[in-house]
Design a protein around this motif. Structure first.
Motif, PDB file in Angstrom:
ATOM      1  N   VAL A  54      11.972  55.935   2.033  1.00  0.00           N
ATOM      2  CA  VAL A  54       9.699  55.995   1.737  1.00  0.00           C
ATOM      3  C   VAL A  54       9.277  55.145   3.030  1.00  0.00           C
ATOM      4  O   VAL A  54       8.078  55.341   2.803  1.00  0.00           O
ATOM      5  CB  VAL A  54       9.844  55.283   0.366  1.00  0.00           C
ATOM      6  CG1 VAL A  54       8.580  55.164  -0.204  1.00  0.00           C
ATOM      7  CG2 VAL A  54      10.555  56.454  -0.383  1.00  0.00           C
ATOM      8  N   THR A  55       9.365  54.350   3.488  1.00  0.00           N
ATOM      9  CA  THR A  55       8.480  54.056   4.366  1.00  0.00           C
ATOM     10  C   THR A  55       8.230  54.780   5.523  1.00  0.00           C
ATOM     11  O   THR A  55       7.276  54.617   5.905  1.00  0.00           O
ATOM     12  CB  THR A  55       9.987  52.171   5.106  1.00  0.00           C
ATOM     13  OG1 THR A  55       9.997  51.181   3.638  1.00  0.00           O
ATOM     14  CG2 THR A  55       8.342  52.108   5.748  1.00  0.00           C
ATOM     15  N   LEU A  67       7.484  57.648   5.663  1.00  0.00           N
ATOM     16  CA  LEU A  67       6.703  58.868   4.693  1.00  0.00           C
ATOM     17  C   LEU A  67       5.523  58.512   4.445  1.00  0.00           C
ATOM     18  O   LEU A  67       4.576  59.081   4.538  1.00  0.00           O
ATOM     19  CB  LEU A  67       7.270  59.245   3.487  1.00  0.00           C
ATOM     20  CG  LEU A  67       8.321  60.434   3.390  1.00  0.00           C
ATOM     21  CD1 LEU A  67       8.925  60.664   1.911  1.00  0.00           C
ATOM     22  CD2 LEU A  67       7.509  61.781   3.903  1.00  0.00           C
ATOM     23  N   ALA A  68       5.578  57.122   4.217  1.00  0.00           N
ATOM     24  CA  ALA A  68       4.172  56.207   3.647  1.00  0.00           C
ATOM     25  C   ALA A  68       3.446  56.787   5.132  1.00  0.00           C
ATOM     26  O   ALA A  68       2.594  56.300   5.361  1.00  0.00           O
ATOM     27  CB  ALA A  68       4.691  54.870   3.392  1.00  0.00           C
ATOM     28  N   GLN A  69       4.621  55.595   6.348  1.00  0.00           N
ATOM     29  CA  GLN A  69       3.800  55.494   7.570  1.00  0.00           C
ATOM     30  C   GLN A  69       3.411  56.614   8.041  1.00  0.00           C
ATOM     31  O   GLN A  69       2.155  56.255   8.551  1.00  0.00           O
ATOM     32  CB  GLN A  69       5.282  54.623   8.642  1.00  0.00           C
ATOM     33  CG  GLN A  69       5.554  52.839   7.867  1.00  0.00           C
ATOM     34  CD  GLN A  69       4.199  51.955   7.904  1.00  0.00           C
ATOM     35  OE1 GLN A  69       3.624  51.896   8.804  1.00  0.00           O
ATOM     36  NE2 GLN A  69       4.657  50.884   7.613  1.00  0.00           N
ATOM     37  N   LEU A 119       0.740  57.823   5.451  1.00  0.00           N
ATOM     38  CA  LEU A 119      -0.723  56.728   4.798  1.00  0.00           C
ATOM     39  C   LEU A 119      -0.419  55.483   4.847  1.00  0.00           C
ATOM     40  O   LEU A 119      -0.326  54.253   4.456  1.00  0.00           O
ATOM     41  CB  LEU A 119      -0.275  56.962   2.802  1.00  0.00           C
ATOM     42  CG  LEU A 119      -0.732  57.282   1.969  1.00  0.00           C
ATOM     43  CD1 LEU A 119       0.444  57.175   0.637  1.00  0.00           C
ATOM     44  CD2 LEU A 119      -1.893  57.925   1.500  1.00  0.00           C
ATOM     45  N   GLN A 170      -3.038  52.580   3.521  1.00  0.00           N
ATOM     46  CA  GLN A 170      -2.396  51.778   3.532  1.00  0.00           C
ATOM     47  C   GLN A 170      -1.480  50.948   2.906  1.00  0.00           C
ATOM     48  O   GLN A 170      -0.732  49.929   2.438  1.00  0.00           O
ATOM     49  CB  GLN A 170      -2.766  52.754   1.990  1.00  0.00           C
ATOM     50  CG  GLN A 170      -4.025  53.137   1.287  1.00  0.00           C
ATOM     51  CD  GLN A 170      -4.192  54.532   1.870  1.00  0.00           C
ATOM     52  OE1 GLN A 170      -4.349  54.865   3.117  1.00  0.00           O
ATOM     53  NE2 GLN A 170      -5.245  55.682   1.312  1.00  0.00           N
ATOM     54  N   ALA A 171      -0.294  52.016   3.220  1.00  0.00           N
ATOM     55  CA  ALA A 171       1.144  50.310   3.926  1.00  0.00           C
ATOM     56  C   ALA A 171       1.305  49.774   4.690  1.00  0.00           C
ATOM     57  O   ALA A 171       2.202  48.766   4.205  1.00  0.00           O
ATOM     58  CB  ALA A 171       2.398  52.115   4.289  1.00  0.00           C
ATOM     59  N   ASN A 172       0.052  49.225   5.226  1.00  0.00           N
ATOM     60  CA  ASN A 172       0.387  48.223   6.479  1.00  0.00           C
ATOM     61  C   ASN A 172      -0.656  47.211   6.094  1.00  0.00           C
ATOM     62  O   ASN A 172      -1.263  46.270   6.483  1.00  0.00           O
ATOM     63  CB  ASN A 172      -0.145  48.583   7.538  1.00  0.00           C
ATOM     64  CG  ASN A 172       1.310  49.531   8.310  1.00  0.00           C
ATOM     65  OD1 ASN A 172       2.311  49.250   7.840  1.00  0.00           O
ATOM     66  ND2 ASN A 172       0.563  50.032   8.822  1.00  0.00           N
ATOM     67  N   GLY A 173      -1.915  47.637   4.491  1.00  0.00           N
ATOM     68  CA  GLY A 173      -2.105  46.294   3.928  1.00  0.00           C
ATOM     69  C   GLY A 173      -3.725  46.197   3.605  1.00  0.00           C
ATOM     70  O   GLY A 173      -4.463  45.186   3.420  1.00  0.00           O
ATOM     71  N   SER A 174      -3.919  47.598   3.887  1.00  0.00           N
ATOM     72  CA  SER A 174      -5.376  47.840   3.764  1.00  0.00           C
ATOM     73  C   SER A 174      -6.252  46.214   4.840  1.00  0.00           C
ATOM     74  O   SER A 174      -7.000  45.725   4.454  1.00  0.00           O
ATOM     75  CB  SER A 174      -5.786  47.735   2.461  1.00  0.00           C
ATOM     76  OG  SER A 174      -5.008  49.014   2.023  1.00  0.00           O
ATOM     77  N   LEU A 175      -6.288  46.917   6.048  1.00  0.00           N
ATOM     78  CA  LEU A 175      -6.723  45.820   6.960  1.00  0.00           C
ATOM     79  C   LEU A 175      -7.440  45.961   6.728  1.00  0.00           C
ATOM     80  O   LEU A 175      -8.091  47.241   7.688  1.00  0.00           O
ATOM     81  CB  LEU A 175      -5.942  45.316   7.907  1.00  0.00           C
ATOM     82  CG  LEU A 175      -4.543  44.543   7.205  1.00  0.00           C
ATOM     83  CD1 LEU A 175      -3.579  44.668   8.577  1.00  0.00           C
ATOM     84  CD2 LEU A 175      -4.267  44.073   6.783  1.00  0.00           C
TER      85      LEU A 175
END
Lengths: 563, 208
Positions: free
Chosen positions: B42-43, B45-47, B50, B53-58
């Motif tokens: 899942v990490t 796929l998310a990286q 997305l 978003q996956a890294n904190g919407s910085l």
């Protein structure tokens, strides 16, 4: 404000009801062991590879397997917490979890309670979160569903000594149900802003100049199963109130639906397995009625706000906002509170401890009803079916006929198991609370003075014994006293219920299934639904009203008496 | 009694080893699959799909330096800034490493006391406002990291911000309107603004 709540509730119930049939169709073959053709070969090969098979077990063997599996799981989880300091995937360099807390947490996650005595981001390494906590999220959920499957088979089978194979049940539920659902939900949550990374905590200078550190981690993957498995243990201390766990109104709706998805689908699966879908819908309707009433009550009490604050000169029309985040508001927080305590999830997106006196009493009551209003995955259905047996028994006494449910005669042995199941948790809750409020280490944990302090303790034991896991979190529960007391309540509240339920399943499977006659009481109509709701409420009210009167009711009267 | 009708298979037939071995096998297999493979997949796929978003919407400043997350609130105390809600996080307010609420019960005198103090402070800082104080400005959120305040709470602060920055009130109110996030089902009480984003917009306005 109530208008918004009712729209949200209507949208939620509509989407949930639409999901019931497809979920039932997915679950029923897993319960009856009739996998579709192409899966059967894969399934058989996998079982063989692991040295397992799906030969039927009697209820005693099934129970033994279940207990061994769960005890081993608890030992593994305890070991992981104690050794995490020397293991990889620990960027925050967190040390071993203290022994009492590790015991409590191990029991808690194995028992599908996920009571959190610790703060996730400052206690658990990524490895512990993933291989320890998240794995038990899957396995405790699979265990609960397996027991529900066993009970369904008990009703469906005739003169059989076998209620299924525990190993095959757990494997299939984890692999063919929980895993695919979790992957999809995790990615949906990431799209809303839930974290999914393995980075270290992120420090930087904020706009105002001073520093801020943000906790990071593989959140979404754990969040997904936390909800789908009605576990509730959050990655972060604030659980689903944390913007990185639950960032938007849409993620909030997805989370609430995820909690009810499997418990609601199991009702329909039950109808399919026993060969009469109306039976499943009757259970679903009974649960829904109780849920809608409870959720509306919470929203109503929260919308009333706190008169002690209104007199100080704040805008009282906003309701009660202490402990609530603005993106959820009264509507999203109240509905979530109802969902998470109706189901034995225990995730929270608002602090229940800061709810109004009666707004916080309803979640407590939902747990005290035995977590049968949707309830935990599996445990909600088997709990409700136990009440269904009680309902037909009571009805049978009234008209003087031998009670039967779904063609199974309900006999003394069955009623003993039903009584045991229903009595275990009240005993744990009331005795535990009574002890805690008379001994010093119990009293020391209360954060709020007066009646509310009592409510904190009552809530804690209601939550633990019914395997919910939410809290009036002001209570300092990470102490040797509460770690031990609540650990015992969680373990017995889980397994001292499961054993009599499996015994009931075994007893039912061994019976003939009688054809319905003119004299049989139908168990799919409005009369039965009313009887079922009545049984649940009667047992819950008789058991808990005196205790509730001492806590939330007194607090409510004290707050409003001055106005 | 139903007990007597049992099939022999319901008697305890498995020897101990026949329980422990499958329990261990299954536990280890599922721990690897669900505990490592699943989160890592899942990490990945998310990286891939997305990453933001996956890294904190910085959020970054013009030099590319991280200045916050769009989802996480920050403490603002400046006179020419919009203030966030009170935060009960451990250590300091808006501590992103230790989320949590106050857990003060509704009848707790400590709650009444702290809310009264906050009301007094707000009234002193906003002499223009005579009406009731927006509730969210004097109560702590559940997460302690709430990025939002209600629209009413932003408008309440607008005269102060305009006064301090020597800007027309209408200009500040336009800024607020541009940051407005609508709640579902058109609930006016849930209309809100992201405080960090609002203050960033305010800085851009002042910078010209």
């Amino acid at each position: 404000m109530m208008t918004t709540f009712f729209w949200l509730l209507a949208l939620f119930m509509l989407l949930l009801t639409l999901s019931v049939r497809p979920m039932g169709a997915w679950l029923a073959p897993l319960a009856s062991g009739t996998l579709p053709g192409r899966w059967r070969a894969f399934d058989a090969a996998l079982l063989r590879r692991l040295g397992l098979n799906d030969a039927g077990m009697g209820w005693r063997d099934y129970t033994l397997a279940l207990l061994a599996f769960n005890v081993l799981g608890a030992v593994l989880l305890y070991a992981l917490q104690r050794l995490q300091g020397d293991l990889p995937l620990n960027p925050a360099a967190l040390g071993a979890v203290e022994a009492g807390s590790a015991f409590n947490t191990a029991v808690s996650f194995v028992a599908n309670t996920n009571w959190q005595g610790y703060a996730g981001e400052t206690t658990m390494s990524y490895l512990t979160q993933m291989v320890g906590l998240a794995v038990q999220n899957f396995l405790s959920a699979a265990t609960g569903i397996a027991v529900a499957f066993a009970l369904m088979r008990g009703f469906a089978r005739r003169e059989s000594g076998d209620i299924g194979n525990f190993w095959a049940d757990v494997l299939r539920i984890a692999l063919y149900l929980l895993l695919p659902l979790s992957v999809v939900l995790a990615l949906l949550l990431v799209s809303q802003g839930v974290l999914q990374n393995l980075s270290g905590y992120l420090g930087f200078d904020v706009l105002a100049g001073h520093g801020q550190t943000l906790a990071m981690g593989p959140v979404a993957s754990q969040e997904a199963i936390k909800l789908l498995g009605t576990n509730g243990g959050g990655f972060f201390n604030a659980n689903s109130a944390h913007p990185f766990e639950n960032p938007t109104e849409l993620s909030n709706l997805l989370q609430m639906l995820a909690i009810f998805l499997i418990p609601a689908g199991l009702c329909h699966a039950f109808g399919r397995v026993v060969g009469d879908r109306r039976q499943g819908w009757a259970i679903y309707i009974a649960m829904s009625v109780l849920f809608v009433v409870a959720a509306s009550a919470i929203a109503w009490f929260e919308a009333q706000g706190n008169p002690l604050l209104s007199v100080l000169g704040v805008d009282g029309s906003s309701g009660n906002l202490e402990g609530k985040d603005m993106r959820f508001g009264i509507a999203g927080s109240s509905l979530f509170a109802a969902v998470t305590t109706a189901a034995s999830c225990g995730a929270v997106n608002a602090m229940h401890d800061s709810f109004t006196a009666l707004g916080g009493m309803v979640p407590m009551l939902l747990m005290q009803l035995g977590e049968v209003v949707f309830g935990g995955v599996g445990s909600g259905l088997y709990g409700m079916l136990v009440f269904a047996v009680l309902a037909v028994f009571v009805a049978g006494l009234m008209v003087g006929r031998t009670p039967e449910y779904l063609g199974k005669k309900i006999e003394p042995f069955d009623m003993k198991m039903v009584a045991l199941t229903i009595l275990v948790t009240p005993l744990l809750v009331l005795a535990g609370t009574a002890v805690a409020v008379v001994v010093a280490p119990g009293l020391a944990g209360m954060a709020n003075p007066g009646a509310h302090g009592f409510s904190e303790v009552l809530y804690a034991f209601s939550s633990a014994a019914n395997n919910n896991g939410s809290a009036f979190a002001g209570l300092s529960a990470n102490t040797p006293f509460y770690n031990a007391m609540l650990g015992i309540a969680m373990w017995l509240g889980r397994f001292a219920v499961i054993v009599p339920v499996l015994a009931l399943a075994g007893s039912l499977a061994a019976k003939k299934r009688l054809a319905p006659t003119l004299g049989s009481m139908p168990t799919h109509d409005g009369l039965f639904i009313g009887l079922l709701i009545g049984s649940v409420l009667l047992v819950g009210a008789l058991t808990y009203l005196p205790a509730l009167a001492l806590g939330p009711v007194v607090e409510h009267l004290a707050i409003w008496a001055t106005h | 009694m139903a007990m007597t009708t049992y099939h022999p298979a319901s008697a305890l037939s498995l020897p101990r080893a026949a329980v422990l071995r499958p329990a261990l096998t299954l536990l280890l297999f599922l721990a690897l699959l669900l505990g490592l493979l699943y989160p890592l997949a899942v990490t990945g796929l998310a990286q891939l799909l997305l990453p933001v978003q996956a890294n904190g919407s910085l959020l970054h400043d013009s030099n590319g330096k991280v200045i916050g997350s769009a989802l996480i609130g920050q403490a603002f105390h400046g006179r020419g800034e919009f203030w966030s809600r009170p935060s009960a996080t451990a250590g300091s307010a808006y501590n992103g490493g230790a989320s949590g609420g106050s857990n003060l019960g509704p009848s707790n005198p400590a709650l009444t006391k702290v809310v009264a103090e906050r009301i007094a402070a707000l009234r002193a800082a906003h002499p223009e406002q005579r009406g009731p104080v927006p509730l969210d400005l004097v109560t702590a959120s559940g997460s302690g990291l709430d990025p939002h305040i209600s629209l009413a709470a932003a408008l309440y602060q607008a005269p102060r911000v305009a006064r301090e920055l020597k800007r027309p009130l209408a200009q500040v109110e336009t800024l607020i309107a541009a940051q407005r996030e609508q709640g579902w089902f058109g609930n006016a009480q849930q209309a809100r603004v992201n405080v960090l984003q609002l203050n960033l917009a305010l800085r851009r306005l002042v910078a010209g």
